[in-house]
Design a protein around this motif. Structure first.
Motif, PDB file in Angstrom:
ATOM      1  N   VAL A 105       7.754   6.958  -9.759  1.00 20.35           N
ATOM      2  CA  VAL A 105       8.858   6.614 -10.671  1.00 20.35           C
ATOM      3  C   VAL A 105      10.059   7.524 -10.458  1.00 20.35           C
ATOM      4  O   VAL A 105      11.207   7.116 -10.695  1.00 20.35           O
ATOM      5  CB  VAL A 105       8.398   6.646 -12.150  1.00 20.35           C
ATOM      6  CG1 VAL A 105       7.293   5.630 -12.389  1.00 20.35           C
ATOM      7  CG2 VAL A 105       7.955   8.049 -12.577  1.00 20.35           C
ATOM      8  N   ALA A 132       1.798   8.634  -9.858  1.00 19.53           N
ATOM      9  CA  ALA A 132       2.653   7.752 -10.642  1.00 19.53           C
ATOM     10  C   ALA A 132       4.015   8.389 -10.884  1.00 19.53           C
ATOM     11  O   ALA A 132       5.059   7.716 -10.780  1.00 19.53           O
ATOM     12  CB  ALA A 132       1.972   7.421 -11.966  1.00 19.53           C
ATOM     13  N   GLU A 191       9.991  -0.184 -17.761  1.00 20.67           N
ATOM     14  CA  GLU A 191       9.227  -0.285 -16.520  1.00 20.67           C
ATOM     15  C   GLU A 191       8.579   1.050 -16.169  1.00 20.67           C
ATOM     16  O   GLU A 191       7.403   1.107 -15.796  1.00 20.67           O
ATOM     17  CB  GLU A 191      10.140  -0.740 -15.381  1.00 20.67           C
ATOM     18  CG  GLU A 191      10.534  -2.196 -15.446  1.00 20.67           C
ATOM     19  CD  GLU A 191       9.325  -3.115 -15.295  1.00 20.67           C
ATOM     20  OE1 GLU A 191       8.429  -2.810 -14.490  1.00 20.67           O
ATOM     21  OE2 GLU A 191       9.267  -4.135 -16.007  1.00 20.67           O
ATOM     22  N   ARG A 201       4.366   2.033 -16.143  1.00 24.96           N
ATOM     23  CA  ARG A 201       3.619   2.626 -15.028  1.00 24.96           C
ATOM     24  C   ARG A 201       2.887   3.895 -15.473  1.00 24.96           C
ATOM     25  O   ARG A 201       1.719   4.098 -15.144  1.00 24.96           O
ATOM     26  CB  ARG A 201       4.570   2.949 -13.876  1.00 24.96           C
ATOM     27  CG  ARG A 201       5.244   1.736 -13.268  1.00 24.96           C
ATOM     28  CD  ARG A 201       6.114   2.141 -12.084  1.00 24.96           C
ATOM     29  NE  ARG A 201       7.130   1.139 -11.793  1.00 24.96           N
ATOM     30  CZ  ARG A 201       8.052   1.266 -10.836  1.00 24.96           C
ATOM     31  NH1 ARG A 201       8.082   2.359 -10.096  1.00 24.96           N
ATOM     32  NH2 ARG A 201       8.938   0.304 -10.643  1.00 24.96           N
TER      33      ARG A 201
END
Length: 222
Positions: free
Chosen positions: A143, A139, A172, A176
């Protein structure tokens, strides 16, 4: 050092900026809000605390607990040796010896059973930590190279006033990251529910079969 450790420095820098932008609140109606209410933490702080979790100590604890089983095995071997004597005292001893053997090592509620369950739980936690760290690393990698990351960096430059675009990008990224951590914490709770019954305190389960009679003759030898 695993992938998450290598991504920690740039990841925490980005998430620190995200936390700063979200300190004034996430955009209204954003899907981040349910995660924030559930997790009660911003992503930077959540990841910083999760970085302290490593699988090796848990796996080591499992090995250490299994080594304790050897001592119980030795004790059970001594108790299993039959003694060449007979009479009421011998019968009472045999009954107590058999009960102790069952308490030490017979079934999942015995002391050895509880030790094996504890070691299994430690192994399961180690696997959970390893898998969760890998998922979080993925993750963070996503990002860090996202368009939202560029927007967040631009919105947190000195002298720049953060606008709505920066808050939306931060939300956002936070969604995540906190989403992955939420799944990880669900996994930990599932493990506790799964292993909880087999980790309960074991109790002495035997009851005397009958009254012990004294005054009989004890014979030593075959």
């Amino acid at each position: 050092m695993d992938t998450l450790d290598r991504l920690a420095e740039p990841g925490l820098d980005l998430l620190g900026r995200v936390d700063t932008l979200l300190a004034g609140g996430a955009p209204e109606g954003h899907r981040l809000w349910p995660l924030l209410r559930r997790m009660q933490v911003l992503p930077g702080q959540a990841v910083r605390e999760f970085l302290d979790l490593h699988p090796a100590p848990l796996a080591g604890a499992g090995h250490a607990v299994r080594r304790l089983v050897r001592g119980y095995d030795d004790t059970c071997a001594v108790l299993a040796d039959e003694v060449a004597w007979s009479g009421p005292a011998a019968a009472a001893y045999d009954e107590a010896r058999a009960a102790l053997l069952r308490h030490l090592d017979e079934g999942p509620e015995s002391l050895v059973g509880r030790l094996e369950s504890t070691a299994g739980y430690a192994d399961a936690l180690a696997d959970w930590v390893e898998g969760s760290r890998l998922a979080l690393a993925r993750a963070l990698a996503e990002v860090l190279r996202s368009a939202e990351a560029v927007t967040v960096h631009a919105a947190t430059r000195p002298g720049v006033e953060a606008g709505r675009s920066g808050a939306v990008a931060a939300a956002e990224i936070a969604t995540r990251v906190l989403g992955v951590l939420g799944v990880a914490y669900d996994g930990a709770e599932n493990l506790l529910r799964q292993w909880g019954p087999s980790l309960a305190e074991t109790t002495w389960r035997e009851r005397p079969a009958g009254a012990i009679h004294y005054g009989g003759t004890t014979r030593i030898g075959p």
